[in-house]
Design a protein around this motif. Structure first.
Motif, PDB file in Angstrom:
ATOM      1  N   GLY A 111      74.646  20.254  51.980  1.00  0.00           N
ATOM      2  CA  GLY A 111      74.786  19.224  52.995  1.00  0.00           C
ATOM      3  C   GLY A 111      74.857  17.820  52.452  1.00  0.00           C
ATOM      4  N   VAL A 112      74.799  17.663  51.143  1.00  0.00           N
ATOM      5  CA  VAL A 112      74.848  16.331  50.526  1.00  0.00           C
ATOM      6  C   VAL A 112      76.221  16.148  49.875  1.00  0.00           C
ATOM      7  CG1 VAL A 112      73.854  14.788  48.800  1.00  0.00           C
ATOM      8  CG2 VAL A 112      72.380  16.322  50.118  1.00  0.00           C
ATOM      9  N   SER A 113      76.883  15.064  50.231  1.00  0.00           N
ATOM     10  CA  SER A 113      78.198  14.755  49.681  1.00  0.00           C
ATOM     11  C   SER A 113      78.146  13.433  48.929  1.00  0.00           C
ATOM     12  CB  SER A 113      79.241  14.687  50.803  1.00  0.00           C
ATOM     13  OG  SER A 113      79.366  15.948  51.453  1.00  0.00           O
ATOM     14  N   ALA A 114      79.179  13.187  48.133  1.00  0.00           N
ATOM     15  CA  ALA A 114      79.259  11.927  47.393  1.00  0.00           C
ATOM     16  C   ALA A 114      80.700  11.463  47.356  1.00  0.00           C
ATOM     17  CB  ALA A 114      78.722  12.090  45.978  1.00  0.00           C
ATOM     18  N   ILE A 115      80.874  10.181  47.623  1.00  0.00           N
ATOM     19  CA  ILE A 115      82.208   9.592  47.589  1.00  0.00           C
ATOM     20  C   ILE A 115      82.152   8.329  46.734  1.00  0.00           C
ATOM     21  CG2 ILE A 115      84.021   8.481  48.954  1.00  0.00           C
ATOM     22  CD1 ILE A 115      83.394  10.364  51.202  1.00  0.00           C
TER      23      ILE A 115
ATOM     24  N   LEU B  27      82.705  16.275  47.170  1.00  0.00           N
ATOM     25  CA  LEU B  27      82.700  15.296  46.087  1.00  0.00           C
ATOM     26  C   LEU B  27      84.095  14.714  46.008  1.00  0.00           C
ATOM     27  CD1 LEU B  27      80.777  17.377  43.383  1.00  0.00           C
ATOM     28  CD2 LEU B  27      79.817  15.689  44.960  1.00  0.00           C
ATOM     29  N   GLN B  28      84.207  13.391  46.054  1.00  0.00           N
ATOM     30  CA  GLN B  28      85.523  12.775  46.148  1.00  0.00           C
ATOM     31  C   GLN B  28      85.542  11.412  45.461  1.00  0.00           C
ATOM     32  OE1 GLN B  28      87.276  12.919  50.074  1.00  0.00           O
ATOM     33  NE2 GLN B  28      88.350  10.983  49.788  1.00  0.00           N
ATOM     34  N   GLY B  29      86.669  11.139  44.798  1.00  0.00           N
ATOM     35  CA  GLY B  29      86.876   9.813  44.221  1.00  0.00           C
ATOM     36  C   GLY B  29      85.928   9.477  43.094  1.00  0.00           C
ATOM     37  N   LEU B  30      85.659  10.458  42.215  1.00  0.00           N
ATOM     38  CA  LEU B  30      84.689  10.270  41.135  1.00  0.00           C
ATOM     39  C   LEU B  30      85.273  10.720  39.802  1.00  0.00           C
ATOM     40  CD1 LEU B  30      81.546  11.813  42.883  1.00  0.00           C
ATOM     41  CD2 LEU B  30      81.932   9.377  42.455  1.00  0.00           C
ATOM     42  N   GLN B  31      84.688  10.211  38.736  1.00  0.00           N
ATOM     43  CA  GLN B  31      84.943  10.702  37.392  1.00  0.00           C
ATOM     44  C   GLN B  31      83.643  11.246  36.822  1.00  0.00           C
ATOM     45  OE1 GLN B  31      85.800   8.829  32.985  1.00  0.00           O
ATOM     46  NE2 GLN B  31      86.973   7.971  34.688  1.00  0.00           N
TER      47      GLN B  31
END
Length: 505
Positions: free
Chosen positions: A160-164, A193-197
């Protein structure tokens, strides 16, 4: 009455559609309204310092600054000049006796948890605290602003935890310990998970993402989008029992293991299914580009591999499809090991130094359509290799190197105008392996040279142009793989005889 705080949270970001997806819009002037359509504009606003303002402007990352709404207003419609307005709510609203209850917003790991992102500070504890806070609240989204966040330990992710992030070029999670994975989690679900390196230390054993299953039926609802994963000693992405998930535009490069390793052992009933990989790429990974182990009902579209020993490996998979994918400078472009009903359409192998497509391990029901081999190196051994026990149907194969077909391969448009069913050629061809032609008898006989003749072949003969004293032609002798002899019952027969070779099943 009291003014309530708005903005300074990703829940209040203004978004716009781009390429079919929603993306953050930076530098937009936003007006606030009391209705989704028309209505009255709120102009009695204050900035964080209490100065009067009538509108706000999104930051370079698309976030709204902190500001105060009109007295007593706890929600407003934000208008960024698009087709629709977006509803935003205050961070705190009065409840019960007038106390304030916080509303969980998107969590900024810098502003709210003290992550530095300066490329010097170990931010492991700060980012982990943000993950834990979101998980404790039942789920949430972390915003990872531009910066390089050093991680000396793995981040334990939660369902339930996302990261952008602000983009794979600028929002960087930098793993510094060669023995640790970067993101880890067990029995996860509903994670984006989106827009990450994710960058590794360039050596060691850690993977970029390692999501495993222990007691749950599957790792489900995982969405990885617009990620760059590089320089880990292990796999770029390892997911165990991945189901109902998407990987879109994920790039994995220079890792010591496999670029994308999706594993679904056969000891479970559920999991390892219904996953799509679109526009993903693997570059210079040491073991393989894509390795799908036991996956089912999964698709790869528009994916690419460069410079790996194996481009794609389907190991014991069921109904997995590759469409418009390619492998460049790989020893083996594609291996299908076992499994049933896997399909490959529009596959391109370029500069292979081994085998472009290899079917082995008793793979059944493989369908290859529009497979093309381009510029294999001199040392390459085969275009299509089908080992004993495999079954496949091949349509429109363009091969440079020879094919090695020990298995049962049905071929349409095999390159010489023939059709092969169950390993037997049923449509005649011309050339040195001719299966049909004409022969002019001399003194009632003629030797026909063709490698297509076999000991059990049926040779059909018809008189095309009568000549001399016409008799009845028949096959009087044959040497398998070399030639056969046509003889007439008339020793003075000079007719032109048509012949055709058929192989019984």
């Amino acid at each position: 009455m009291a003014r309530h705080q708005f903005g300074a949270g990703i829940a209040d970001f203004v978004v716009r559609p781009s390429d079919g997806l929603w993306t953050v819009a930076p530098g937009v002037v936003i007006t606030l309204w009391d209705a989704a359509v028309e209505g009255t504009q709120y102009t009695d606003l204050q900035d964080a310092g209490g100065a009067a303002i009538s509108e706000v402007k999104s930051s370079e990352y698309g976030g709204l600054p902190s500001f105060l709404g009109p007295d007593g207003v706890t929600g407003m419609w934000a208008d960024a000049g698009g087709i629709f307005r977006v509803w935003i709510e205050a961070h705190q609203v009065p409840v019960g006796s007038g106390t304030a209850a916080p509303v969980l917003d998107w969590l900024n790991i810098k502003e709210q948890f003290g992550a530095q992102g300066d490329g010097v500070t170990d931010d492991t504890a700060a980012v982990q605290a943000a993950i834990t806070a979101a998980s404790t609240a039942g789920g949430g989204t972390l915003y990872i602003p531009a910066g390089r966040y050093l991680l000396n330990g793995p981040l334990a992710w939660a369902s339930g935890v996302s990261a952008i992030g602000a983009g794979a070029r600028v929002s960087i999670l930098q793993a510094t310990n060669q023995n640790n994975d970067c993101l880890v989690g067990t029995d996860l679900s509903d994670v984006t998970l989106q827009g990450l390196q994710l960058s590794g230390p360039g050596r060691g054993f850690g993977s970029g993402i390692r999501f495993t299953r222990f007691s749950a039926p599957s790792t489900t609802g995982i969405a990885l989008r617009d990620l760059l994963i590089q320089s880990f000693g292990g796999d770029g992405v390892f997911c165990h029992q991945l189901a109902g998930s998407v990987l879109h535009r994920v790039r994995v490069r220079t890792c010591g293991g496999t670029g994308f390793h999706l594993q679904a052992p056969t000891d479970t009933v559920l999991g390892g299914a219904s996953t799509s990989l679109v526009g993903c790429s693997s570059e210079g990974n040491v073991t393989a580009g894509f390795w799908l182990d036991g996956m089912a009902y999964t698709s790869l579209a528009g994916c690419a591999v460069q410079q790996s020993p194996v481009g794609y490996r389907l190991d014991g998979c069921t109904a997995v499809s590759l469409a418009g994918c390619g492998a460049e400078q790989c020893t083996t472009g594609l291996t299908v090991y076992g499994g049933t009903g896997n399909t490959i359409s529009g596959f391109h192998s370029q500069e292979s130094d081994g085998t472009s497509v290899w079917l082995t391990g008793s793979a059944k029901g493989v369908v290859l359509t529009g497979v093309t081999e381009t510029a294999p190196v001199t040392a390459a051994t085969a275009c299509l290799r089908a080992d004993a026990g495999t079954t496949a149907t091949v349509i429109g194969l363009t091969a440079v190197k020879a094919n090695v077909l020990t298995g049962t391969v049905n071929r349409l448009d095999s390159g010489d105008g023939s059709t092969v069913l169950a390993g037997k050629t049923v449509v005649p061809t011309a050339g040195g392996a001719a299966r049909m032609g004409t022969a002019v008898l001399a003194a009632g006989t003629r030797v026909v040279t063709t490698t297509a003749i076999a000991a059990g072949s049926v040779v059909q003969l018809t008189t095309q142009i009568p000549g001399g004293t016409v008799g009845a032609p028949y096959v009087s002798a044959r040497t398998a793989g070399t030639s056969f002899t046509i003889t007439s019952t008339s020793g003075s027969d000079t007719s032109t005889v048509g012949w055709r070779i058929l192989d019984p099943s």
